[in-house]
Design an enzyme around this catalytic site. Structure first.
Site, PDB file in Angstrom:
ATOM      1  N   ASP A   1       0.850  -1.189   0.000  1.00 16.31           N
ATOM      2  CA  ASP A   1       0.000   0.000   0.000  1.00 16.31           C
ATOM      3  C   ASP A   1       0.889   1.243   0.000  1.00 16.31           C
ATOM      4  O   ASP A   1       1.899   1.309   0.695  1.00 16.31           O
ATOM      5  CB  ASP A   1      -0.917   0.000   1.237  1.00 16.31           C
ATOM      6  CG  ASP A   1      -2.061   0.986   1.104  1.00 16.31           C
ATOM      7  OD1 ASP A   1      -3.215   0.551   0.953  1.00 16.31           O
ATOM      8  OD2 ASP A   1      -1.792   2.228   1.142  1.00 16.31           O
TER       9      ASP A   1
ATOM     10  N   HIS B   1     -10.265  -5.497  -3.632  1.00 20.58           N
ATOM     11  CA  HIS B   1      -8.945  -5.713  -3.038  1.00 20.58           C
ATOM     12  C   HIS B   1      -9.114  -6.066  -1.575  1.00 20.58           C
ATOM     13  O   HIS B   1     -10.101  -5.676  -0.940  1.00 20.58           O
ATOM     14  CB  HIS B   1      -8.059  -4.473  -3.170  1.00 20.58           C
ATOM     15  CG  HIS B   1      -8.669  -3.212  -2.638  1.00 20.58           C
ATOM     16  ND1 HIS B   1      -9.617  -2.499  -3.335  1.00 20.58           N
ATOM     17  CD2 HIS B   1      -8.480  -2.538  -1.468  1.00 20.58           C
ATOM     18  CE1 HIS B   1      -9.978  -1.433  -2.635  1.00 20.58           C
ATOM     19  NE2 HIS B   1      -9.310  -1.440  -1.484  1.00 20.58           N
TER      20      HIS B   1
HETATM   21  P1  AMP Z   1      -9.864   1.245   0.153  1.00 18.20           P
HETATM   22  O1  AMP Z   1     -10.300   2.384   1.010  1.00 18.20           O
HETATM   23  O2  AMP Z   1     -10.092  -0.095   0.787  1.00 18.20           O
HETATM   24  O3  AMP Z   1     -10.424   1.342  -1.247  1.00 18.20           O
HETATM   25  O4  AMP Z   1      -8.297   1.355   0.079  1.00 18.20           O
HETATM   26  C1  AMP Z   1      -7.577   1.814  -1.015  1.00 18.20           C
HETATM   27  C2  AMP Z   1      -6.114   1.728  -0.646  1.00 18.20           C
HETATM   28  O5  AMP Z   1      -5.370   1.901  -1.841  1.00 18.20           O
HETATM   29  C3  AMP Z   1      -5.637   2.807   0.327  1.00 18.20           C
HETATM   30  O6  AMP Z   1      -5.088   2.164   1.482  1.00 18.20           O
HETATM   31  C4  AMP Z   1      -4.574   3.570  -0.456  1.00 18.20           C
HETATM   32  O7  AMP Z   1      -3.489   3.976   0.329  1.00 18.20           O
HETATM   33  C5  AMP Z   1      -4.163   2.549  -1.508  1.00 18.20           C
HETATM   34  N1  AMP Z   1      -3.610   3.097  -2.741  1.00 18.20           N
HETATM   35  C6  AMP Z   1      -4.131   4.074  -3.506  1.00 18.20           C
HETATM   36  N2  AMP Z   1      -3.355   4.302  -4.585  1.00 18.20           N
HETATM   37  C7  AMP Z   1      -2.327   3.414  -4.503  1.00 18.20           C
HETATM   38  C8  AMP Z   1      -1.184   3.140  -5.317  1.00 18.20           C
HETATM   39  N3  AMP Z   1      -0.928   3.818  -6.446  1.00 18.20           N
HETATM   40  N4  AMP Z   1      -0.331   2.163  -4.922  1.00 18.20           N
HETATM   41  C9  AMP Z   1      -0.561   1.473  -3.782  1.00 18.20           C
HETATM   42  N5  AMP Z   1      -1.620   1.679  -2.980  1.00 18.20           N
HETATM   43  C10 AMP Z   1      -2.486   2.647  -3.324  1.00 18.20           C
END
Ligand code: AMP
Length: 126
Positions: free
Chosen positions: A39, A110
């Protein structure tokens, strides 16, 4: 709306772009069914995301629309990543946000893997 109550799959979402290799990620595992990467904003010492290799908006969408092989392959990958990262002995949390009440930000199914320290109780009380 699709099965999950979210809009249809958007091919431009950030995880779709990571899957295509359009934007970089710190990958920890990849197989036929799943991709795992760190993440970008880790909340625990180990905070890894595991995503299926398919166009699934959410947990609801994935478990309704994916094949049995995709579902089994995905969850085996989740467990394998946790093991490979050394989380089995001390434990870890699997979490998936589905839809608005859970605050799902990225509309590609995810799961989060949290570990590396005690992660506390499930969710804050209201
Ligand atoms: P959610 O709220 O479950 O949809 O979580 C989305 C997650 O994606 C968050 O913890 C973000 O920090 C992570 N995230 C967003 N963009 C990226 C990226 N480019 N690479 C890795 N993680 C990401």
């Amino acid at each position: 709306m699709n099965v999950s109550g979210l809009p249809p799959y958007d091919d431009a979402n950030v995880f779709a772009r990571i899957l295509r290799g359009d934007i970089p990620s710190r990958r920890v595992h990849e197989d036929e069914f799943a991709l795992a990467f760190h993440d970008i904003n880790p909340l625990t010492p180990v905070h890894v995301l595991v995503i299926p290799k398919g166009a699934f908006v959410s947990a609801a969408d994935f478990h309704a629309a994916a094949s049995d092989a995709q579902i089994a392959g995905f969850w085996r990958a989740v467990a394998r990543v946790a093991r490979d990262l050394g989380l089995e002995d001390t434990g870890y949390r699997i979490l998936s946000n589905m839809g608005p009440d859970a605050g799902q930000e990225v509309p590609h199914f995810h799961v989060h893997l949290f570990g590396g320290r005690p992660v506390g109780k499930m969710v804050p009380r209201a």
